[in-house]
Design a protein around this motif. Structure first.
Motif, PDB file in Angstrom:
ATOM      1  N   UNK A  27       1.393  -8.312  10.166  1.00  0.00           N
ATOM      2  CA  UNK A  27       2.492  -7.409  10.057  1.00  0.00           C
ATOM      3  C   UNK A  27       3.758  -8.229  10.626  1.00  0.00           C
ATOM      4  N   UNK A  28       4.618  -8.634   9.791  1.00  0.00           N
ATOM      5  CA  UNK A  28       5.835  -9.614  10.337  1.00  0.00           C
ATOM      6  C   UNK A  28       6.642  -8.569  10.958  1.00  0.00           C
ATOM      7  N   UNK A  29       6.853  -7.524  10.985  1.00  0.00           N
ATOM      8  CA  UNK A  29       7.676  -6.502  11.723  1.00  0.00           C
ATOM      9  C   UNK A  29       7.236  -6.278  13.028  1.00  0.00           C
ATOM     10  N   UNK A  30       6.231  -6.385  13.160  1.00  0.00           N
ATOM     11  CA  UNK A  30       5.349  -5.910  14.731  1.00  0.00           C
ATOM     12  C   UNK A  30       4.653  -7.108  15.259  1.00  0.00           C
ATOM     13  N   UNK A  31       4.361  -8.106  14.447  1.00  0.00           N
ATOM     14  CA  UNK A  31       3.490  -9.332  14.927  1.00  0.00           C
ATOM     15  C   UNK A  31       1.909  -8.924  15.132  1.00  0.00           C
ATOM     16  N   UNK A  32       1.560  -7.815  14.584  1.00  0.00           N
ATOM     17  CA  UNK A  32       0.128  -7.329  14.714  1.00  0.00           C
ATOM     18  C   UNK A  32      -0.498  -8.103  13.785  1.00  0.00           C
ATOM     19  N   UNK A  33      -1.801  -8.531  14.199  1.00  0.00           N
ATOM     20  CA  UNK A  33      -2.745  -9.532  13.318  1.00  0.00           C
ATOM     21  C   UNK A  33      -3.986  -8.342  13.196  1.00  0.00           C
ATOM     22  N   UNK A  34      -4.441  -8.484  11.987  1.00  0.00           N
ATOM     23  CA  UNK A  34      -5.909  -7.899  11.658  1.00  0.00           C
ATOM     24  C   UNK A  34      -7.148  -8.776  11.911  1.00  0.00           C
ATOM     25  N   UNK A  47     -10.758  -9.688   9.886  1.00  0.00           N
ATOM     26  CA  UNK A  47     -10.929 -10.231   8.538  1.00  0.00           C
ATOM     27  C   UNK A  47     -11.546  -9.098   7.622  1.00  0.00           C
ATOM     28  N   UNK A  48     -12.417  -8.433   8.348  1.00  0.00           N
ATOM     29  CA  UNK A  48     -13.305  -7.111   7.723  1.00  0.00           C
ATOM     30  C   UNK A  48     -12.120  -6.210   7.272  1.00  0.00           C
ATOM     31  N   UNK A  49     -10.953  -6.072   7.809  1.00  0.00           N
ATOM     32  CA  UNK A  49      -9.912  -5.163   7.443  1.00  0.00           C
ATOM     33  C   UNK A  49      -8.951  -5.537   6.436  1.00  0.00           C
ATOM     34  N   UNK A  50      -9.014  -6.940   6.032  1.00  0.00           N
ATOM     35  CA  UNK A  50      -7.987  -7.213   5.098  1.00  0.00           C
ATOM     36  C   UNK A  50      -8.515  -8.107   4.146  1.00  0.00           C
ATOM     37  N   UNK A  51      -9.982  -8.229   3.914  1.00  0.00           N
ATOM     38  CA  UNK A  51     -10.295  -8.745   2.653  1.00  0.00           C
ATOM     39  C   UNK A  51     -10.915  -7.866   1.579  1.00  0.00           C
ATOM     40  N   UNK A  52     -10.617  -7.955   0.296  1.00  0.00           N
ATOM     41  CA  UNK A  52     -11.061  -7.088  -0.803  1.00  0.00           C
ATOM     42  C   UNK A  52     -11.603  -8.054  -1.959  1.00  0.00           C
ATOM     43  N   UNK A  53     -11.852  -7.498  -3.156  1.00  0.00           N
ATOM     44  CA  UNK A  53     -12.599  -7.963  -4.155  1.00  0.00           C
ATOM     45  C   UNK A  53     -11.712  -8.142  -5.474  1.00  0.00           C
ATOM     46  N   UNK A  63      -0.265 -16.134  -0.347  1.00  0.00           N
ATOM     47  CA  UNK A  63       1.116 -16.147  -0.521  1.00  0.00           C
ATOM     48  C   UNK A  63       2.079 -15.342   0.135  1.00  0.00           C
ATOM     49  N   UNK A  64       3.158 -15.627   0.195  1.00  0.00           N
ATOM     50  CA  UNK A  64       4.369 -14.551   0.626  1.00  0.00           C
ATOM     51  C   UNK A  64       4.419 -13.511  -0.238  1.00  0.00           C
ATOM     52  N   UNK A  98       4.402  -2.117  -2.761  1.00  0.00           N
ATOM     53  CA  UNK A  98       4.239  -1.329  -1.520  1.00  0.00           C
ATOM     54  C   UNK A  98       2.666  -1.675  -1.164  1.00  0.00           C
ATOM     55  N   UNK A  99       1.757  -1.522  -2.261  1.00  0.00           N
ATOM     56  CA  UNK A  99       0.347  -1.568  -1.851  1.00  0.00           C
ATOM     57  C   UNK A  99       0.037  -3.132  -1.363  1.00  0.00           C
ATOM     58  N   UNK A 100       0.500  -3.921  -2.187  1.00  0.00           N
ATOM     59  CA  UNK A 100       0.584  -5.308  -1.826  1.00  0.00           C
ATOM     60  C   UNK A 100       1.159  -5.613  -0.473  1.00  0.00           C
ATOM     61  N   UNK A 101       2.136  -5.189   0.257  1.00  0.00           N
ATOM     62  CA  UNK A 101       2.685  -5.348   1.096  1.00  0.00           C
ATOM     63  C   UNK A 101       1.619  -4.507   2.367  1.00  0.00           C
TER      64      UNK A 101
END
Length: 184
Positions: A112-119, A121-127, A152-153, A101-104
């Protein structure tokens, strides 16, 4: 009397007891982006990490002059690093595959493949921080991979099989733009 190949060995004689680098003495800390819930006990679910090739191959560039060839160092094909972490999957007391669930949630921040929303970069990069240590627990190498996002998927289950008794695992690959390496 010791054999010469042992008595002349400078790595294992008294006063110079060098230790081998062991590939199973490491810890990986995955720090998801803000807003993504950190899966409890994520560190304890990591089985392996691969792709820590930080210093890429540099191809030679050649020039010709008459019948001779001069060679120069070229540029690496890529400066990013792709690392893959293999996680074991468990269900918690609420019957949730919490690590998945965390990875998803992390993946959905970028797309988000269910809504098509795209974020952004500042909101989806981690360390991702990888620490290697010796048998006494002394750290000799720390690699901090920054600006990492899932490429990856998220194959929660690609095959269900009545004949297997193996526990489910999850393999996730991240693209990391930069790194910092500290050697003791």
């Amino acid at each position: 009397m010791a054999l010469p190949h042992y008595s002349n060995d400078q790595t294992s004689r008294s006063g110079r007891q060098f230790e081998p680098v062991q590939a199973n003495l490491f810890e990986v800390t995955v720090l998801p982006p803000a807003g993504v819930s950190d899966a409890p006990l994520m560190l304890q679910h990591i089985n392996s990490i691969s792709g820590l090739e930080l210093y890429k191959e540099v191809a030679a560039v050649e020039q010709k002059y008459k019948f001779s060839t001069r060679s120069f160092a070229g540029m690496p094909d890529s400066t990013s690093t792709d690392v893959t972490i293999n996680f074991s999957l468990n269900l918690n007391d609420a019957n949730q595959a919490y690590l998945y669930k965390t990875m998803r949630q992390w993946y959905n921040n970028q797309y988000d493949p269910q809504t098509g929303a795209m974020g952004l970069k500042k909101d989806y990069v981690g360390t991702i921080v990888v620490v290697q240590f010796n048998r006494a627990g002394d750290i000799y190498r720390t690699v901090t991979l920054e600006d990492c996002f899932i490429t990856s998927g998220l194959a929660f289950t690609t095959e269900l099989n009545y004949e297997t008794t193996e526990a489910q695992s999850l393999e996730v690959t991240w693209r990391c733009d930069t790194f910092k390496e500290v050697l003791a």
